[in-house]
Write a protein that holds these residues in place. Structure first.
Motif, short mmCIF file in Angstrom:
data_model
loop_
_atom_site.label_atom_id
_atom_site.label_comp_id
_atom_site.label_asym_id
_atom_site.label_seq_id
_atom_site.Cartn_x
_atom_site.Cartn_y
_atom_site.Cartn_z
N LEU A 173 8.05 2.24 21.37
CA LEU A 173 9.00 0.78 20.60
C LEU A 173 7.18 1.33 19.63
CD1 LEU A 173 8.64 -1.88 19.68
CD2 LEU A 173 6.82 -2.89 20.66
N GLU A 174 6.46 2.01 19.98
CA GLU A 174 5.67 2.96 18.50
C GLU A 174 5.57 3.64 17.90
OE1 GLU A 174 1.36 2.98 20.57
OE2 GLU A 174 1.16 0.85 20.49
N ALA A 175 5.97 5.13 19.05
CA ALA A 175 7.53 6.12 18.29
C ALA A 175 8.35 5.71 17.33
CB ALA A 175 7.45 6.70 19.57
N THR A 176 9.21 4.70 17.96
CA THR A 176 10.19 4.55 17.41
C THR A 176 10.37 3.88 15.91
OG1 THR A 176 11.31 4.16 19.62
CG2 THR A 176 12.36 3.34 17.87
N TYR A 177 8.91 2.81 16.18
CA TYR A 177 9.36 2.67 14.63
C TYR A 177 8.34 3.63 14.17
CZ TYR A 177 10.30 -2.38 14.91
OH TYR A 177 11.26 -3.21 14.66
N ASP A 178 7.52 4.53 13.88
CA ASP A 178 6.02 5.22 13.65
C ASP A 178 7.41 6.30 13.09
OD1 ASP A 178 4.20 4.36 13.64
OD2 ASP A 178 3.70 5.99 15.47
N VAL A 179 8.19 7.01 13.64
CA VAL A 179 8.85 8.06 12.96
C VAL A 179 10.43 7.24 12.59
CG1 VAL A 179 11.23 9.56 14.20
CG2 VAL A 179 9.24 9.44 15.37
N ASN A 180 11.15 6.22 12.77
CA ASN A 180 12.03 5.33 12.09
C ASN A 180 11.92 4.85 10.55
OD1 ASN A 180 13.25 6.70 14.32
ND2 ASN A 180 13.96 4.75 15.42
N ILE A 181 11.18 4.67 10.97
CA ILE A 181 10.20 3.73 9.10
C ILE A 181 8.90 4.15 9.03
CG2 ILE A 181 9.84 2.12 10.88
CD1 ILE A 181 11.13 1.59 6.82
N LEU A 182 8.34 3.61 9.69
CA LEU A 182 6.80 3.90 9.17
C LEU A 182 6.46 5.20 8.11
CD1 LEU A 182 4.42 2.79 11.40
CD2 LEU A 182 5.69 1.41 9.34
N ALA A 183 7.17 6.58 8.49
CA ALA A 183 7.66 7.66 7.83
C ALA A 183 7.78 7.86 6.96
CB ALA A 183 7.92 8.92 8.78
N MET A 184 8.94 6.74 6.30
CA MET A 184 9.53 6.62 5.16
C MET A 184 8.72 6.30 4.30
SD MET A 184 13.17 4.60 5.69
CE MET A 184 14.60 6.50 7.49
N PHE A 185 7.93 4.76 4.65
CA PHE A 185 7.10 4.27 4.33
C PHE A 185 6.18 6.12 3.27
CE2 PHE A 185 7.90 0.42 5.61
CZ PHE A 185 7.80 -0.06 4.07
N ARG A 186 5.36 6.70 4.46
CA ARG A 186 4.34 8.03 4.04
C ARG A 186 4.92 9.11 3.35
NH1 ARG A 186 2.65 6.70 10.11
NH2 ARG A 186 1.52 5.20 9.42
N LEU A 187 6.29 8.98 3.39
CA LEU A 187 7.16 9.98 3.11
C LEU A 187 6.96 10.02 1.14
CD1 LEU A 187 9.32 11.73 6.11
CD2 LEU A 187 7.49 13.03 4.67
N VAL A 188 7.38 9.06 0.67
CA VAL A 188 7.70 8.38 -0.28
C VAL A 188 6.96 8.76 -0.82
CG1 VAL A 188 9.40 6.49 -1.47
CG2 VAL A 188 10.40 7.48 0.32
N LYS A 189 5.50 7.52 -0.19
CA LYS A 189 4.61 8.03 -1.13
C LYS A 189 4.10 9.45 -1.21
CE LYS A 189 1.27 5.23 0.18
NZ LYS A 189 0.15 4.79 1.28
N ALA A 190 3.77 9.99 -0.54
CA ALA A 190 3.93 11.32 -0.81
C ALA A 190 4.82 12.29 -1.77
CB ALA A 190 3.68 12.54 0.48
N ALA A 191 6.28 12.21 -1.88
CA ALA A 191 7.14 12.83 -2.70
C ALA A 191 6.86 12.10 -4.26
CB ALA A 191 8.47 12.45 -2.30
N LEU A 192 6.66 10.66 -4.53
CA LEU A 192 6.80 9.75 -5.84
C LEU A 192 6.03 11.25 -6.66
CD1 LEU A 192 6.44 6.04 -5.20
CD2 LEU A 192 8.61 7.26 -6.39
N PRO A 193 5.00 11.10 -6.99
CA PRO A 193 4.41 11.68 -8.41
C PRO A 193 4.98 13.60 -7.96
CG PRO A 193 3.12 11.48 -6.55
CD PRO A 193 4.02 11.06 -5.57
N HIS A 194 6.43 13.99 -7.06
CA HIS A 194 7.09 14.81 -8.31
C HIS A 194 8.48 14.49 -8.18
CE1 HIS A 194 3.81 16.94 -5.88
NE2 HIS A 194 3.69 16.22 -4.69
N LEU A 195 8.63 13.63 -8.54
CA LEU A 195 10.29 12.71 -8.61
C LEU A 195 10.50 12.11 -10.27
CD1 LEU A 195 11.44 10.69 -5.14
CD2 LEU A 195 11.64 13.55 -6.04
N GLU A 196 11.58 13.22 -10.66
CA GLU A 196 11.49 13.44 -11.76
C GLU A 196 12.58 12.22 -12.23
OE1 GLU A 196 9.73 14.69 -14.79
OE2 GLU A 196 8.66 15.21 -13.58
#
Length: 308
Positions: free
Chosen positions: A167-190
């Motif tokens: 359960l935790e792995a599925t949520y970590d990979v499928n949705i929580l990682a999206m939050f983390r990646l978007v947060k990390a990417a935003l400063p670079h997205l024009e």
């Protein structure tokens, strides 16, 4: 058009040629056997079509810089190949045990004369998500396309069989990682950059064997729509693609119960499972300036399965 002499089960008819969608690919009957581990594209029977011998680019992503999670096989690999043939440079992620597939995709992209970097790692790892974006920006000299595609899907017969670990792995990979990646990417997205999330028909028609997976996909739909409203004024578009039953390693490697594999995709109006390359044009469209007025949309590519 690509030379048809390749030793492959995939079609050589490009995606721009008029063809009957019912018969473009056969209605496959996979064996009722599970692939070991997380599954390799190299070990699939029948083979999935990644578009390596058929996708024809038209320069729609010339000079773009894309990060694609889960880009070693299936939908991610087909998208990476299509992006490269449309003129983009690509960084893709994969699990270490899937290195054979990642190297194959990298070889195809390099043959197009594009920059490609393969980065192994687990999307459950918070630090990896943050470091991944930094490495992609360094490799590509920037970032303007983020494709959140990596996913985890494990079919079980009942909710009592879903362990806390799954359960935790599925949520970590499928949705929580999206939050983390978007947060990390935003400063670079024009302005003009795009974020594309992979959701699923399971968000609308959840299977009884995929309760945890399906609930993450519904969350991705909601995440996509909410985030799109937040980022649209900044000129950053957020959309999603919702695949139906697509033949990828995810399915025989635990994504379906083995006994269900022989009938996979046959209940769609087209009567067959989809191939990864049939998803790629949707990602290309949402990444390209052609879709400049498309924001917060979930584009369903599912063989005719009715969805809201």
């Amino acid at each position: 058009m690509v030379d048809a002499s390749h030793d492959t089960d995939t079609t050589t008819t490009d995606q721009l040629t008029l063809q009957d969608p019912v018969s473009r690919y056969p209605s496959i009957t996979p064996p009722a056997e599970a692939l070991p581990g997380t599954g390799l594209d190299a070990e699939m029977a029948p083979k999935a079509d990644l578009g390596e011998h058929s996708y024809r680019g038209t320069g729609r992503l010339e000079g773009r810089k894309a990060l694609i999670t889960g880009g070693d096989s299936g939908i991610g690999a087909a998208t990476a190949i299509a992006f490269a043939r449309e003129g983009a440079d690509v960084v893709l992620t994969y699990l270490e045990q899937e290195e054979e597939d990642a190297k194959n995709v990298a070889r195809i992209i390099e043959a197009e004369g594009r920059t490609v970097e393969t980065i192994p790692g687990d999307l459950r790892d918070k630090k990896f998500c943050k470091d991944l974006v930094a490495k992609a920006v360094e490799t590509l000299g920037g970032l303007d396309i983020l494709v959140n595609n990596g996913g985890k899907q494990v079919a079980v017969e009942g909710i009592e069989n879903i362990t806390d670990e799954q359960l935790e792995a599925t949520y970590d990979v499928n949705i929580l990682a999206m939050f983390r990646l978007v947060k990390a990417a935003l400063p670079h997205l024009e302005p003009g950059s795009t974020i594309i999330n992979t959701t699923s028909i399971q968000a609308y028609e959840p299977s009884e064997t995929l309760v945890d997976y399906a609930s993450t996909k519904a969350a991705i739909n909601n995440f996509t729509k909410g985030l799109s409203q937040q980022l649209a004024p900044k000129g950053i578009r957020v959309n999603a693609v919702a695949p139906g039953p697509i033949w990828t390693p995810l399915q025989p490697a635990g994504g379906q119960l083995p006994d269900d594999l022989p009938e996979f995709g046959k209940a769609t109006p087209l009567g067959r499972a989809g191939q990864p390359t049939e998803l790629a044009p949707a990602y290309v469209f949402l990444a390209s300036p052609e879709s400049s007025y498309v924001v917060g949309e979930t584009l369903n590519v599912n063989g005719g399965m009715v969805s809201p």
